[in-house]
Design a protein around this motif. Structure first.
Motif, mmCIF file in Angstrom:
data_model
loop_
_atom_site.group_PDB
_atom_site.id
_atom_site.type_symbol
_atom_site.label_atom_id
_atom_site.label_comp_id
_atom_site.label_asym_id
_atom_site.label_seq_id
_atom_site.Cartn_x
_atom_site.Cartn_y
_atom_site.Cartn_z
ATOM 1 N N THR A 46 0.850 -1.192 0.000
ATOM 2 C CA THR A 46 0.000 0.000 0.000
ATOM 3 C C THR A 46 0.882 1.237 0.000
ATOM 4 O OG1 THR A 46 -1.857 -1.109 1.053
ATOM 5 C CG2 THR A 46 -1.686 1.272 1.395
ATOM 6 N N HIS A 47 1.994 1.132 0.710
ATOM 7 C CA HIS A 47 3.020 2.177 0.658
ATOM 8 C C HIS A 47 4.252 1.598 -0.035
ATOM 9 C CE1 HIS A 47 0.695 3.924 4.212
ATOM 10 N NE2 HIS A 47 0.445 4.647 3.149
ATOM 11 N N GLY A 48 4.795 2.361 -0.988
ATOM 12 C CA GLY A 48 5.781 1.815 -1.914
ATOM 13 C C GLY A 48 7.049 1.299 -1.284
ATOM 14 N N ASN A 49 7.434 1.873 -0.142
ATOM 15 C CA ASN A 49 8.705 1.453 0.460
ATOM 16 C C ASN A 49 8.499 0.505 1.637
ATOM 17 O OD1 ASN A 49 7.681 3.292 2.277
ATOM 18 N ND2 ASN A 49 9.648 4.264 2.699
ATOM 19 N N GLU A 50 7.271 0.021 1.823
ATOM 20 C CA GLU A 50 6.995 -0.889 2.940
ATOM 21 C C GLU A 50 7.067 -2.317 2.411
ATOM 22 O OE1 GLU A 50 3.630 0.630 5.111
ATOM 23 O OE2 GLU A 50 4.601 2.586 5.318
ATOM 24 N N ILE A 51 8.300 -2.773 2.269
ATOM 25 C CA ILE A 51 8.580 -3.934 1.422
ATOM 26 C C ILE A 51 8.347 -5.272 2.101
ATOM 27 C CG2 ILE A 51 10.148 -2.710 -0.101
ATOM 28 C CD1 ILE A 51 12.456 -3.618 1.602
ATOM 29 N N ASN A 93 9.729 6.972 -1.495
ATOM 30 C CA ASN A 93 8.763 6.351 -2.411
ATOM 31 C C ASN A 93 7.612 5.677 -1.680
ATOM 32 O OD1 ASN A 93 10.662 4.324 -1.558
ATOM 33 N ND2 ASN A 93 9.822 2.964 -3.137
ATOM 34 N N ARG A 94 7.289 6.220 -0.522
ATOM 35 C CA ARG A 94 6.093 5.762 0.193
ATOM 36 C C ARG A 94 4.843 5.985 -0.663
ATOM 37 N NH1 ARG A 94 4.086 5.497 5.318
ATOM 38 N NH2 ARG A 94 2.148 6.522 5.786
ATOM 39 N N GLN A 95 4.790 7.115 -1.325
ATOM 40 C CA GLN A 95 3.648 7.468 -2.159
ATOM 41 C C GLN A 95 4.160 8.384 -3.266
ATOM 42 O OE1 GLN A 95 1.972 9.515 1.349
ATOM 43 N NE2 GLN A 95 1.433 11.191 -0.054
ATOM 44 N N ILE A 137 -0.666 -5.160 4.808
ATOM 45 C CA ILE A 137 0.649 -5.316 5.450
ATOM 46 C C ILE A 137 1.491 -4.054 5.287
ATOM 47 C CG2 ILE A 137 2.726 -6.725 5.581
ATOM 48 C CD1 ILE A 137 1.137 -8.994 4.239
ATOM 49 N N HIS A 138 1.913 -3.516 6.400
ATOM 50 C CA HIS A 138 2.686 -2.269 6.427
ATOM 51 C C HIS A 138 3.935 -2.432 7.285
ATOM 52 C CE1 HIS A 138 -0.459 0.625 4.841
ATOM 53 N NE2 HIS A 138 -1.154 -0.483 4.991
ATOM 54 N N SER A 139 4.732 -1.359 7.309
ATOM 55 C CA SER A 139 5.902 -1.307 8.188
ATOM 56 C C SER A 139 6.111 0.134 8.605
ATOM 57 C CB SER A 139 7.129 -1.868 7.463
ATOM 58 O OG SER A 139 7.335 -1.217 6.232
ATOM 59 N N THR A 140 7.017 0.332 9.545
ATOM 60 C CA THR A 140 7.207 1.656 10.141
ATOM 61 C C THR A 140 8.584 2.220 9.793
ATOM 62 O OG1 THR A 140 7.892 0.500 12.172
ATOM 63 C CG2 THR A 140 5.639 1.318 12.084
ATOM 64 N N VAL A 200 -1.332 -4.659 9.687
ATOM 65 C CA VAL A 200 -0.242 -5.075 10.568
ATOM 66 C C VAL A 200 0.995 -4.258 10.207
ATOM 67 C CG1 VAL A 200 0.417 -7.064 9.119
ATOM 68 C CG2 VAL A 200 1.062 -6.982 11.547
ATOM 69 N N GLU A 201 1.542 -3.602 11.213
ATOM 70 C CA GLU A 201 2.805 -2.858 11.083
ATOM 71 C C GLU A 201 3.893 -3.792 11.610
ATOM 72 O OE1 GLU A 201 3.134 0.126 9.781
ATOM 73 O OE2 GLU A 201 1.129 1.045 9.862
ATOM 74 N N CYS A 202 4.755 -4.247 10.700
ATOM 75 C CA CYS A 202 5.606 -5.407 11.003
ATOM 76 C C CYS A 202 6.983 -5.057 11.564
ATOM 77 C CB CYS A 202 5.773 -6.247 9.744
ATOM 78 S SG CYS A 202 4.206 -6.941 9.149
HETATM 79 ZN ZN LIG Z 1 2.177 1.973 5.598
#
Ligand SMILES: [Zn+2]
Length: 314
Positions: A46-51, A93-95, A137-140, A200-202
């Motif tokens: 969903t966010h480009g750099n949340e790999i 590159n999150r968005q 699925i996301h990350s911080t 989920v922020e992983c």
């Molecule tokens: Zn995110």
């Protein structure tokens, strides 16, 4: 001031091989078991750099995971942003224009605005509509413990608590306070709807352990819904920590500044100053106010920090 860059532990491969799925929508793959059961959407990038989500989605596709019951859909949401990755600027590159996770209102999707994110959200709308349950699925940006984020409905809490990984839960009692995330699209925002929708922020975007968490959570969620067999080696859920979202602050001014360096999960006493936001002060609205997702580098119009209150154990 530019913050130092974290190590990039996960190689960002080319996703072109995943472009042509079997749904007619680029980067979306669907597997029907032919048996009754829930339709679960696993949504990555969903966010480009949340790999980490990309790694989990590739795990499902590359290892040939097929649902025992129901239907599994696996999607890479924002490959255009992912492809804009620059290792020298890995947070950029999150968005591209819009935050793809804040535009899921009918007003935005049906509106006249245009952007790469709105075009992609409009493409993905039928994918979301077809699913019964969503894992997004996301990350911080900061290296903090993983956590769930979800609208404070029993149906969401039951899934997250049963999985127990992560063991930290951020409950949205009254929306996110800044746009409409995917997990509040349409019926997912309604108290009486049946579908669970969870973010989920992983962990930190670029860590290998974050990708490992994304895979583990994905497999446990699919097992929870019966799509895959549970692994007997998975530990049962331990103690859980829950927090209620109280306030979402958006950066209003270039001179936004926290009163001290923050990465998340710091606590503040009621009334204590957390940040200055242009002419405004951000102060803790409660005792033990716990902050989530403080911005790494303030950008006007983007989220600055989430203020939460710890909840007692359920
Ligand atoms: Zn995110």
């Amino acid at each position: 001031m530019t913050a130092s860059l974290p190590a990039l532990e996960v190689i960002q491969g080319d996703l072109a091989a995943y472009r042509h799925g079997n749904t007619g929508i680029d980067y979306v793959h669907r597997f029907a078991s032919g048996r009754p059961g829930p339709h679960v959407l696993v949504n990555a990038l969903t966010h480009g750099n949340e790999i980490c989500g990309m790694v989990a989605a590739r795990h499902l596709l590359d290892s040939g995971v097929r649902p025992l019951i129901g239907t599994l859909t696996v999607g890479f949401a924002h490959v255009e942003a992912y492809d804009a990755f620059d290792p020298a600027r890995p947070f950029d590159n999150r968005q591209i224009v819009h935050n793809l996770n804040r535009i899921w209102s009918d007003e935005m999707l049906d509106g006249a605005d245009d952007s790469p994110e709105l075009r992609r959200a409009r493409e993905l709308r039928p994918v979301v509509a077809a699913a019964d349950h969503i894992l997004d699925i996301h990350s911080t940006s900061q290296d903090v413990v993983p956590f769930w984020v979800y609208p404070d409905f029993d149906r969401n809490a039951q899934v997250a608590m049963a999985i127990g990984l992560p063991s930290v839960h951020l409950l949205m009692g009254n929306g996110l306070g800044n746009g409409t995330p995917l997990i509040e699209h349409g019926a997912y925002a309604r108290a009486d709807a049946p579908g669970a929708a969870l973010v989920v922020e992983c962990g930190q975007h670029f860590k290998r352990t974050t990708a490992d968490v994304a895979i583990a959570v994905t497999m446990r969620l699919l097992a929870h819904f019966g799509l895959v067999a549970a692994d007997p080696s998975w530990p049962p859920p331990g103690p859980q920590r829950r927090f209620a979202l109280l306030e979402t602050h958006v950066v209003k001014s270039l001179d936004f500044a926290f009163t001290r360096p923050l990465i998340g999960f710091e606590t503040f006493a009621k009334g204590e100053l957390i940040a200055r936001n242009g002419p405004d002060e951000i102060r803790a609205p409660c005792d033990d106010c716990t902050i989530f997702m403080p911005t790494r580098e303030p950008i006007v119009g983007r989220e600055a920090v989430y203020l939460t209150q710890p909840l007692t154990a359920p």
